[in-house]
Design a protein around this motif. Structure first.
Motif, mmCIF file in Angstrom:
data_model
loop_
_atom_site.group_PDB
_atom_site.id
_atom_site.type_symbol
_atom_site.label_atom_id
_atom_site.label_comp_id
_atom_site.label_asym_id
_atom_site.label_seq_id
_atom_site.Cartn_x
_atom_site.Cartn_y
_atom_site.Cartn_z
ATOM 1 N N ASN A 90 0.931 -1.235 -0.226
ATOM 2 C CA ASN A 90 -0.068 0.047 0.007
ATOM 3 C C ASN A 90 1.078 1.239 0.018
ATOM 4 O OD1 ASN A 90 -2.788 -1.244 0.386
ATOM 5 N ND2 ASN A 90 -1.755 -2.256 2.109
ATOM 6 N N ASN A 91 1.403 1.372 -1.254
ATOM 7 C CA ASN A 91 2.478 2.622 -1.268
ATOM 8 C C ASN A 91 2.051 3.805 -1.629
ATOM 9 O OD1 ASN A 91 5.197 3.463 -1.617
ATOM 10 N ND2 ASN A 91 5.191 2.923 -3.844
ATOM 11 N N ASN A 92 1.618 4.459 -0.514
ATOM 12 C CA ASN A 92 1.031 5.804 -0.341
ATOM 13 C C ASN A 92 1.858 6.398 0.722
ATOM 14 O OD1 ASN A 92 -1.005 5.865 -2.498
ATOM 15 N ND2 ASN A 92 -2.115 4.403 -0.931
ATOM 16 N N PHE A 93 2.202 7.889 0.818
ATOM 17 C CA PHE A 93 2.735 8.458 1.963
ATOM 18 C C PHE A 93 1.803 8.481 3.194
ATOM 19 C CE2 PHE A 93 3.623 12.092 4.612
ATOM 20 C CZ PHE A 93 5.115 12.128 4.636
ATOM 21 N N GLY A 94 2.195 7.872 4.067
ATOM 22 C CA GLY A 94 1.428 7.787 5.331
ATOM 23 C C GLY A 94 0.721 6.480 5.458
ATOM 24 N N TYR A 149 0.111 2.164 5.000
ATOM 25 C CA TYR A 149 0.724 0.796 5.276
ATOM 26 C C TYR A 149 1.956 0.597 4.841
ATOM 27 C CZ TYR A 149 -3.467 -0.763 7.755
ATOM 28 O OH TYR A 149 -4.545 -0.732 8.562
ATOM 29 N N GLY A 150 2.372 0.875 3.368
ATOM 30 C CA GLY A 150 3.484 0.336 2.669
ATOM 31 C C GLY A 150 3.261 -1.359 2.578
ATOM 32 N N PRO A 151 4.340 -2.087 2.730
ATOM 33 C CA PRO A 151 4.034 -3.593 2.568
ATOM 34 C C PRO A 151 3.160 -4.186 3.539
ATOM 35 C CG PRO A 151 6.191 -3.032 1.867
ATOM 36 C CD PRO A 151 5.562 -1.667 2.431
ATOM 37 N N THR A 152 2.223 -5.089 3.232
ATOM 38 C CA THR A 152 1.233 -5.485 4.311
ATOM 39 C C THR A 152 0.923 -6.760 4.128
ATOM 40 O OG1 THR A 152 0.246 -3.214 4.083
ATOM 41 C CG2 THR A 152 -1.191 -5.080 5.163
ATOM 42 N N LEU A 166 -10.684 -15.294 12.807
ATOM 43 C CA LEU A 166 -10.165 -14.055 13.126
ATOM 44 C C LEU A 166 -9.127 -13.616 11.957
ATOM 45 C CD1 LEU A 166 -9.684 -11.607 15.328
ATOM 46 C CD2 LEU A 166 -7.584 -13.160 16.148
ATOM 47 N N TYR A 167 -8.948 -12.438 11.639
ATOM 48 C CA TYR A 167 -7.660 -11.770 10.666
ATOM 49 C C TYR A 167 -6.703 -10.934 11.631
ATOM 50 C CZ TYR A 167 -11.410 -13.349 7.418
ATOM 51 O OH TYR A 167 -12.058 -14.041 6.507
ATOM 52 N N THR A 168 -5.446 -11.271 11.247
ATOM 53 C CA THR A 168 -4.298 -10.342 11.875
ATOM 54 C C THR A 168 -3.860 -9.556 10.791
ATOM 55 O OG1 THR A 168 -2.845 -12.210 11.895
ATOM 56 C CG2 THR A 168 -4.022 -11.646 13.900
ATOM 57 N N LEU A 169 -3.663 -8.114 11.048
ATOM 58 C CA LEU A 169 -2.997 -7.344 9.890
ATOM 59 C C LEU A 169 -1.465 -6.656 10.368
ATOM 60 C CD1 LEU A 169 -4.827 -4.712 7.624
ATOM 61 C CD2 LEU A 169 -2.798 -4.047 8.986
ATOM 62 N N TYR A 170 -0.705 -6.824 9.510
ATOM 63 C CA TYR A 170 0.780 -6.422 9.782
ATOM 64 C C TYR A 170 0.989 -5.389 8.803
ATOM 65 C CZ TYR A 170 0.169 -10.846 12.012
ATOM 66 O OH TYR A 170 -0.126 -11.956 12.824
ATOM 67 N N GLY A 171 1.473 -4.135 9.160
ATOM 68 C CA GLY A 171 1.469 -2.933 8.204
ATOM 69 C C GLY A 171 3.045 -2.383 8.492
ATOM 70 N N HIS A 172 3.464 -1.724 7.666
ATOM 71 C CA HIS A 172 4.838 -0.904 7.604
ATOM 72 C C HIS A 172 5.844 -1.965 7.622
ATOM 73 C CE1 HIS A 172 2.296 2.302 8.474
ATOM 74 N NE2 HIS A 172 1.919 1.928 9.621
ATOM 75 N N LEU A 173 5.763 -2.998 6.749
ATOM 76 C CA LEU A 173 6.819 -4.016 6.910
ATOM 77 C C LEU A 173 7.829 -3.791 5.545
ATOM 78 C CD1 LEU A 173 4.324 -7.021 6.590
ATOM 79 C CD2 LEU A 173 5.552 -6.035 8.565
ATOM 80 N N ASN A 186 8.279 1.878 4.224
ATOM 81 C CA ASN A 186 7.012 1.415 5.025
ATOM 82 C C ASN A 186 5.916 2.394 4.987
ATOM 83 O OD1 ASN A 186 7.906 3.516 6.614
ATOM 84 N ND2 ASN A 186 8.427 2.467 8.279
ATOM 85 N N GLY A 187 5.626 3.409 4.004
ATOM 86 C CA GLY A 187 4.815 4.410 4.003
ATOM 87 C C GLY A 187 5.205 5.753 4.544
ATOM 88 N N HIS A 188 6.559 5.428 4.822
ATOM 89 C CA HIS A 188 7.146 7.031 5.199
ATOM 90 C C HIS A 188 7.043 7.237 6.369
ATOM 91 C CE1 HIS A 188 9.140 7.893 1.214
ATOM 92 N NE2 HIS A 188 7.642 7.647 0.919
ATOM 93 N N TRP A 189 7.046 6.330 7.671
ATOM 94 C CA TRP A 189 7.036 6.206 8.861
ATOM 95 C C TRP A 189 8.479 6.012 9.571
ATOM 96 C CZ3 TRP A 189 2.644 8.484 10.995
ATOM 97 C CH2 TRP A 189 1.599 8.478 10.378
#
Length: 234
Positions: free
Chosen positions: A124-128, A130-133, A145-152, A181-184
């Motif tokens: 998810n390559n936008n400024f701010g 998640y980046g790779p998710t 249940l789903y688990t989400l991992y962002g800014h990878l 990682n979405g610039h974080w």
């Protein structure tokens, strides 16, 4: 019994089924609590609008308090999201954070805390953003249940495919660098979700404050899995 109560009951009766998300050791590591609300006057707009300055600020806080990891964010109303147009909408900006952020060094290892499969993934390559998710799917008796991992890191997506099996405590990813990682500042956004609502590789991690009740029903507190001890305040 609602889904959150059923999930809590499952974890209470199956504690051995819960693994780790990062290599946090309560006996050896301290946690720093990051506050990104308007109440934190130590973090000004000039700092959080500049990713490099923001990263230095995060690292300084962790170092000053001798903390390997920082944490915070579930249902936190964050003024920080004014740094990115990604969270601005015409009627009401998105400012309410729906997951937990775990702050640590680039390359920090990320694990699946439960047995499951890969549901979906994307950059998810936008400024701010998640980046790779990565989103995993877990079947806990009759509860999904789903688990989400962002800014990878981008390499975290290598070799993945939908339906790929993952085991409890299996390494699945690493924290990404700013440019990926979405610039974080390096961190992990970790979120629990009951219903993906047809979404793939992405799900809102920030919502409008007026939507809090609706999203809270679908997104339980990640602390149910993380079980982090009380964090150190600055």
């Amino acid at each position: 019994m609602d889904a959150a109560a059923r999930l809590a009951a499952y974890f209470k009766t199956h504690p051995a089924n819960i693994g780790k998300v990062v290599d946090f050791d309560a006996g050896a590591h301290r946690l720093y609590h990051f506050d990104f609300t308007a109440a934190n006057h130590d973090l000004d707009a000039d700092t959080f609008s500049d990713t490099v300055k923001f990263s230095r600020w995060v690292n300084k806080k962790l170092s000053e308090h001798d903390c390997k990891y920082g944490v915070g964010g579930y249902l936190e109303h964050r003024t920080i999201y004014a740094r990115s147009a990604h969270f601005d909408t015409d009627d009401e900006p998105r400012r309410l954070h729906l997951g937990v952020d775990i702050w640590a060094n680039v390359g920090t290892l990320v694990y699946s805390p439960l047995d499951g499969i890969v549901h979906s993934y994307q950059d998810n390559n936008n400024f701010g953003d998640y980046g790779p998710t990565i989103i995993l799917q877990h079947q806990l008796d009759d509860l999904t249940l789903y688990t989400l991992y962002g800014h990878l890191s981008r390499e975290s997506l290598d070799g993945l495919y939908v339906g790929k099996s993952v085991s409890k405590n299996e390494r699945i990813a690493t924290f990404g660098v700013i440019e990926e990682n979405g610039h974080w500042p390096p961190h992990l956004h970790f979120q629990l979700i009951f219903d993906m609502q047809g979404k793939l590789g992405d799900y809102p991690g920030v919502c409008r404050y007026s939507e809090k009740e609706r999203y809270q029903q679908n997104i339980p507190d990640p602390q149910l899995i993380l079980k982090f001890p009380k964090a150190v305040n600055g």
